[in-house]
Motif scaffolding. Structure first.
Motif, short mmCIF file in Angstrom:
data_model
loop_
_atom_site.label_atom_id
_atom_site.label_comp_id
_atom_site.label_asym_id
_atom_site.label_seq_id
_atom_site.Cartn_x
_atom_site.Cartn_y
_atom_site.Cartn_z
N MET A 100 0.75 -1.33 0.00
CA MET A 100 0.11 -0.07 -0.12
C MET A 100 0.82 1.07 -0.14
SD MET A 100 -3.05 -1.23 2.71
CE MET A 100 -4.15 -0.04 2.17
N LEU A 101 2.01 1.35 0.67
CA LEU A 101 2.68 2.39 0.89
C LEU A 101 4.28 2.05 0.43
CD1 LEU A 101 1.17 3.63 4.21
CD2 LEU A 101 1.03 4.93 1.94
N MET A 114 7.08 5.66 7.04
CA MET A 114 6.03 6.51 7.25
C MET A 114 5.00 6.17 8.41
SD MET A 114 4.72 6.38 2.94
CE MET A 114 3.82 7.65 3.14
N LYS A 163 2.55 -4.30 4.19
CA LYS A 163 1.99 -3.18 3.91
C LYS A 163 2.86 -1.91 2.93
CE LYS A 163 -0.88 0.68 6.00
NZ LYS A 163 -1.42 1.14 7.24
N TYR A 164 4.09 -2.26 3.31
CA TYR A 164 5.32 -1.61 2.82
C TYR A 164 6.16 -1.89 2.06
CZ TYR A 164 3.32 1.22 6.74
OH TYR A 164 2.55 1.80 7.73
#
Lengths: 163, 198
Positions: free
Chosen positions: A49-50, A55, A65-66
């Motif tokens: 997602m990122l 972050m 997620k990263y």
């Protein structure tokens, strides 16, 4: 893993793997990037997602997620299953869903940054990218088939294509 | 993070009911047809639920996205079933316009502008905060693809969003109107709601 399950579904910020003859999919990728790392027998997929785990302001970071943490996690997922063959990758997603709003919030073009971060992380792991279907302005659903190492990409207006 | 009390949620529902009431009036004038918009429920939901509420990551939806700017900063995401959005576009354009066409999206933008613009104006009026709505952006695509980018800038801070379920003309299916205050703005909202109750 259920032997009768032919398709493994990966949710947002999730990671999973599959073995032949199964397939593995994730749906509704917008600015997110679907990263598939595979060998001859096994494929692992993360719904990133990122770009950067730095972050996150929460301590409990979900590595899938990263981009920077998801790629090493994919490699590790494959190693843990005892597969040490040559790893390759196919990636898709990273669209810019709201190009009209780039001036309002640059963060909305997170897709471009996600793709750059995924490329960097794959290079650091020495995993070559065999197919990259990224950018644009459309949502994508992807499915990887370890049997022939193909990746299907579906958009609502463009239909399904294989890479 | 979004630890609003029951009283604060009720106040937000009150503001929203009035805001959507005004929006329906504006829409009625534009369409020359009586429109009704109610707010049956206000809730706080996890990001993970947002895509599920829109019918799952692959379900095709219309999403209108904009920002509230000023001393209170937030993201607004308005999510409608694709068929409902098509109906609205046809009424706005007075023809059987396909939603994918440029005119369809611009009509949808116009619709979003009216709903959110009126909502934000009412919000500003009631809270005495000098806030305004940004230009809207509309998109029709898979729910996962359109909703996630709107939530992402905030997902690094927390994972909850305020959901105002809205009902158009007593239809069976509810549309979702999401309000995502930026981190520093939650306190602003709380202060303002506190002021309203006194």
């Amino acid at each position: 893993m259920n032997r009768r399950t032919l398709t493994v579904n990966v949710g947002m910020a999730g990671v999973a793997y599959c073995l032949r003859p199964q397939s593995i999919r994730t749906s509704g990728l917008g600015s997110c990037v679907g990263v598939v790392v595979y060998t001859a027998h096994v494929a692992a997929l993360a719904h990133v997602m990122l770009p950067d785990s730095a972050m996150s302001s929460v301590l409990d970071v979900n590595p899938a997620k990263y981009a920077d943490t998801a790629v090493p996690l994919l490699a590790e997922t494959i190693h843990q299953r005892g597969y040490h063959g040559r790893k390759r990758a196919k990636i898709a997603g990273g669209a810019h869903m709201f190009p009209q709003l780039a001036t309002v919030d640059p963060l909305l073009d997170i897709g471009t940054r996600n793709v750059a971060a995924v490329r960097r992380a794959l290079r650091d792991e020495n995993i070559p990218i065999m197919a990259e279907i990224t950018g644009g302005h459309a949502g994508r659903t992807i499915e990887f088939f370890p049997a022939d190492q193909s990746l299907s990409v579906r958009t609502i207006h463009g239909g399904t294509r294989f890479y | 993070m979004l630890d609003l009390t029951a009283v604060e949620m009720d106040q937000l529902k009150e503001i929203s009911s009035i805001g959507f009431g005004h929006a329906a009036t504006a829409l009625s004038e534009l369409l020359q047809k009586r429109c009704k918009m109610t707010v049956p429920a206000v809730d706080i939901v996890a990001f993970d639920e947002v895509v599920a509420l829109a019918g799952g990551p692959e379900n095709v939806v219309a999403a209108i996205f904009l920002k509230i700017e000023g001393p209170f900063r937030a993201t607004i995401l308005f999510v409608l079933p694709a068929e409902q959005a098509s109906g609205i576009v046809r009424q706005l354009t007075g023809q059987k316009s396909d939603i994918d066409e440029e005119t369809g999206l611009s009509a949808l933008n116009e619709f979003g502008n009216i709903i959110a613009g009126t909502y934000v104006a009412t919000f500003a009026d009631m809270t005495k905060l000098d806030v305004r709505a940004s230009i809207p952006a509309s998109v029709i695509d898979m729910a996962g693809a359109v909703l996630t980018p709107g939530l992402l800038p905030l997902s690094v801070y927390g994972d909850e969003v305020i959901l105002l379920q809205t009902d158009f003309n007593d239809e069976k299916r509810l549309a979702q109107f999401y309000l995502l205050p930026e981190p520093g703005s939650v306190d602003v909202l709380r202060q303002v709601l506190k002021g309203l109750s006194q």
